[in-house]
Design a protein around this motif. Structure first.
Motif, short mmCIF file in Angstrom:
data_model
loop_
_atom_site.label_atom_id
_atom_site.label_comp_id
_atom_site.label_asym_id
_atom_site.label_seq_id
_atom_site.Cartn_x
_atom_site.Cartn_y
_atom_site.Cartn_z
N ALA A 246 0.80 -1.31 0.06
CA ALA A 246 0.01 -0.02 -0.07
C ALA A 246 0.85 1.33 0.04
O ALA A 246 1.77 1.29 0.71
CB ALA A 246 -0.95 0.00 0.94
N GLY A 247 0.52 2.18 -0.87
CA GLY A 247 1.09 3.48 -0.88
C GLY A 247 2.41 3.48 -1.66
O GLY A 247 3.35 4.68 -1.72
N LEU A 248 3.10 2.45 -2.13
CA LEU A 248 3.99 2.28 -3.01
C LEU A 248 3.75 2.72 -4.37
O LEU A 248 3.31 2.06 -5.17
CB LEU A 248 4.88 1.08 -2.75
CG LEU A 248 6.09 0.99 -3.50
CD1 LEU A 248 7.16 1.87 -2.57
CD2 LEU A 248 6.60 -0.40 -3.08
N GLN A 249 4.07 4.02 -4.73
CA GLN A 249 3.66 4.55 -6.17
C GLN A 249 4.13 3.85 -7.21
O GLN A 249 3.41 3.61 -8.13
CB GLN A 249 4.01 6.30 -6.19
CG GLN A 249 3.57 6.79 -7.44
CD GLN A 249 3.73 8.33 -7.22
OE1 GLN A 249 4.30 8.81 -6.51
NE2 GLN A 249 3.21 9.12 -8.12
N ASN A 250 5.45 3.52 -7.28
CA ASN A 250 6.13 2.96 -8.33
C ASN A 250 6.35 1.27 -8.10
O ASN A 250 7.45 1.08 -8.31
CB ASN A 250 7.24 3.65 -8.85
CG ASN A 250 7.12 4.90 -9.16
OD1 ASN A 250 6.05 5.48 -10.17
ND2 ASN A 250 7.83 6.07 -8.75
N ASP A 251 5.65 0.78 -7.39
CA ASP A 251 5.87 -0.81 -7.13
C ASP A 251 5.92 -1.34 -8.34
O ASP A 251 4.88 -1.69 -9.14
CB ASP A 251 4.57 -1.08 -6.16
CG ASP A 251 4.90 -2.68 -5.76
OD1 ASP A 251 5.74 -3.32 -6.13
OD2 ASP A 251 4.09 -2.86 -4.72
N ASN A 252 7.27 -1.94 -8.67
CA ASN A 252 7.44 -2.89 -9.87
C ASN A 252 7.24 -4.31 -9.62
O ASN A 252 7.47 -5.06 -10.49
CB ASN A 252 8.57 -2.41 -10.53
CG ASN A 252 9.68 -2.74 -9.78
OD1 ASN A 252 9.69 -3.26 -8.44
ND2 ASN A 252 10.82 -2.28 -10.32
#
Length: 341
Positions: A246-252
């Motif tokens: 949650a909340g990790l904008q650029n989660d690859n």
């Protein structure tokens, strides 16, 4: 709500038009399903008769090395054709970082090196003959075939474009959070109908997606509510939350788009959509239209993929005709990744 959608569509159309200054007049079918002058199955029969087998051989090598590159190269054709048409403009490199490759929707796009690999092999046999745009189309078809899907005929004869602009990609590619009205609008602007939309969406039956493309909308902040999309299967949502932070904008971090058979081109996608276990809002949106939902339901219950395979061949042909450059328009490049500035 209707007014907001109208405003969005009008703004997108106006901005997209502003990106098109200096665009050569492309060949394009007036209606979906009509042929385009200059395109034909077997276009290279006299000049490079072995081209399709060359592409297939390279694709076999690519997917044996990494099977996820097959779905990636299928996605690659979508990014090429829906932006300025099927002209390989996605391959063009901007030193100023203002090209299609630099646009937000191109984040995570893979396949650039693999298209160059295939082009180099073709150049060895048929110098300055086969366009990068046609190689992208043939590679996408073979990605489907090597995933146990149909090896449908591919029209060739496209030539390569010379322009690549970031705002075209930002405006012309439907976001993964699109609703059904927006999806149908994006496709209709390109001359594609509702059936093309629901059939081509079936491409999500293979491959993976990054958490950043769906987690916020589906898991953590649906419609700004701060919670989960209520239509998403709760058991499936729990498994996705284990993968996506949650909340990790650029989660690859990547997850499979079709959890039951992610490397097989089959009907699993439609069964996922019908059972509320599809990944994107744009997938689930297919259930919000009479015609697309009926197709999803029929494919989800089908005992054989034959109808889907036949429809897919038609839909990919339709997409492959979007705004193509033929005849004296465009060019044939020795290397696909040329610089535009």
């Amino acid at each position: 709500m209707a007014l907001r959608r109208l405003v969005v569509v009008v703004v997108v159309a106006a901005v997209a038009a502003s990106c098109r200054q200096g665009l050569a007049f492309p060949a394009m079918s007036a209606l979906p399903g009509l042929p385009v002058a200059g395109l034909a199955v077997g276009f290279y029969n006299a000049t490079c008769p072995q081209v399709e087998e060359l592409v297939l051989a390279e694709m076999r090598d690519i997917v044996q090395r990494d099977w996820t590159l097959g779905p990636a190269l299928l996605r690659f054709m979508f990014h090429d054709c829906l932006v300025r048409g099927c002209d390989a403009s996605i391959m063009l490199i901007s030193r100023n970082r203002t090209g299609e490759q630099d646009a937000a929707p191109s984040y995570g796009l893979r396949g650039y090196d693999e298209i160059e690999q295939i082009k180099a092999k073709v150049e060895e046999e048929c110098p300055m003959t086969v366009s990068c745009a046609d190689i992208i189309a043939m590679a996408a078809r073979d990605a489907v075939y090597l995933s146990q899907g149909p090896r449908y005929p591919v029209e060739t004869g496209r030539r390569d474009g010379k322009v690549s602009v970031m705002c075209d990609a930002n405006n012309d590619l439907p976001p993964p959070f699109s609703n059904i009205v927006d999806l149908k609008t994006y496709f209709s602007v390109k001359g594609l109908g509702w059936k093309d939309l629901v059939v081509l969406s079936g491409s999500h039956t293979i491959g993976r997606a990054q958490c950043s493309t769906f987690a916020a909308d589906r898991l953590y902040n649906f419609s700004g509510s701060g919670g989960q999309d209520p239509s998403l299967n709760k058991t499936y949502a729990a498994s996705l939350r284990e993968a996506c932070e949650a909340g990790l904008q650029n989660d690859n971090t990547t997850v499979y788009m079709d959890t039951s058979s992610p490397s097989t081109f089959d009907l699993g996608y439609y069964r996922d959509v019908y059972s509320n276990t599809s990944l994107f809002l744009s997938d689930q949106a297919l259930m919000h239209d009479r015609w697309t939902s009926a197709y999803v339901e029929r494919m989800a219950a089908a005992a054989s993929p034959d109808e889907f395979f036949s429809d897919y061949a038609v839909a990919m042909t339709n997409m492959g005709r979007i705004e193509v450059l033929t005849g004296d328009n465009g060019e044939i490049r020795k290397t696909c990744g040329a610089h535009v500035d």
